[in-house]
Motif scaffolding. Structure first.
Motif, PDB file in Angstrom:
ATOM      1  N   TRP A 108       0.865  -1.180   0.000  1.00 15.39           N
ATOM      2  CA  TRP A 108       0.000   0.000   0.000  1.00 15.39           C
ATOM      3  C   TRP A 108       0.900   1.228   0.000  1.00 15.39           C
ATOM      4  N   ILE A 109       0.657   2.133  -0.923  1.00 13.08           N
ATOM      5  CA  ILE A 109       1.438   3.367  -1.012  1.00 13.08           C
ATOM      6  C   ILE A 109       0.503   4.544  -0.739  1.00 13.08           C
ATOM      7  N   ASN A 110       0.828   5.339   0.248  1.00 15.81           N
ATOM      8  CA  ASN A 110       0.002   6.501   0.566  1.00 15.81           C
ATOM      9  C   ASN A 110       0.376   7.679  -0.340  1.00 15.81           C
ATOM     10  N   ASN A 111      -0.471   7.901  -1.350  1.00 17.06           N
ATOM     11  CA  ASN A 111      -0.246   9.020  -2.275  1.00 17.06           C
ATOM     12  C   ASN A 111      -1.096  10.242  -1.920  1.00 17.06           C
ATOM     13  N   ASP A 112      -1.843  10.143  -0.817  1.00 11.42           N
ATOM     14  CA  ASP A 112      -2.615  11.296  -0.356  1.00 11.42           C
ATOM     15  C   ASP A 112      -1.691  12.252   0.391  1.00 11.42           C
ATOM     16  N   ASN A 113      -2.202  13.462   0.660  1.00  6.49           N
ATOM     17  CA  ASN A 113      -1.383  14.361   1.478  1.00  6.49           C
ATOM     18  C   ASN A 113      -1.875  14.411   2.921  1.00  6.49           C
ATOM     19  N   THR A 114      -2.467  13.275   3.344  1.00  7.95           N
ATOM     20  CA  THR A 114      -2.862  13.120   4.744  1.00  7.95           C
ATOM     21  C   THR A 114      -2.519  11.702   5.193  1.00  7.95           C
ATOM     22  N   GLU A 115      -2.531  11.477   6.489  1.00 11.73           N
ATOM     23  CA  GLU A 115      -2.150  10.166   7.025  1.00 11.73           C
ATOM     24  C   GLU A 115      -3.282   9.153   6.891  1.00 11.73           C
ATOM     25  N   HIS A 116      -2.907   7.895   6.637  1.00 17.13           N
ATOM     26  CA  HIS A 116      -3.862   6.789   6.569  1.00 17.13           C
ATOM     27  C   HIS A 116      -3.230   5.561   7.203  1.00 17.13           C
ATOM     28  N   THR A 117      -4.050   4.505   7.341  1.00 18.26           N
ATOM     29  CA  THR A 117      -3.498   3.199   7.722  1.00 18.26           C
ATOM     30  C   THR A 117      -4.119   2.158   6.810  1.00 18.26           C
ATOM     31  N   THR A 118      -3.524   0.977   6.764  1.00 23.90           N
ATOM     32  CA  THR A 118      -4.204  -0.205   6.226  1.00 23.90           C
ATOM     33  C   THR A 118      -4.233  -1.198   7.384  1.00 23.90           C
ATOM     34  N   THR A 119      -5.456  -1.526   7.807  1.00 25.05           N
ATOM     35  CA  THR A 119      -5.655  -2.312   9.026  1.00 25.05           C
ATOM     36  C   THR A 119      -6.684  -3.397   8.734  1.00 25.05           C
TER      37      THR A 119
END
Ligand SMILES: [Cu+2]
Length: 122
Positions: A67-78
């Motif tokens: 998973w690559i976070n391309n947003d400009n905010t924080e996320h998780t993969t859970t």
């Protein structure tokens, strides 16, 4: 054949065998690494626009999902059940998980629970 030429022939053969086995040692780690990566594929899920893209992926048992976070905010993969948790992924960072067992695994973002996805392992 004289005794001394037999001895030098033996020495030549020993040298050749040593060179061959050294060649095998030098070549085999590269060869096994190459076949290893060919067998274990990596599937990429991009996190963008508060979504997992694609939302559903299907992989083979033993494959890796990144998973690559391309947003400009924080996320998780859970994972919804036991499985994996990336922790906070800051923009531009990624997380990988190897899927060893078959099944359908649903997951979400712990920060934005409306973000969901599925990994199907066949
Ligand atoms: Cu999120």
């Amino acid at each position: 054949m004289s005794r001394s030429s037999a001895r030098s022939l033996l020495r030549l053969l020993t040298t050749l065998l040593a060179a061959l086995s050294l060649g095998v040692l030098l070549v085999s780690p590269t060869a096994s690494a190459a076949s290893d990566s060919a067998l274990r594929a990596e599937t990429v899920v991009v996190i963008e626009g508060f979504s997992f893209v694609p939302q559903s992926v299907t992989v083979n048992a033993g494959d890796t999902v990144r998973w690559i976070n391309n947003d400009n905010t924080e996320h998780t993969t859970t994972s919804d059940g036991p499985g994996w948790d990336s922790g906070t992924l800051t923009p531009g960072t990624s997380f990988t998980h190897v899927f060893a067992t078959r099944g359908a695994f649903t997951y979400h973002c712990a920060i934005h629970p409306e973000m969901t996805g599925t990994v199907t392992v066949r």
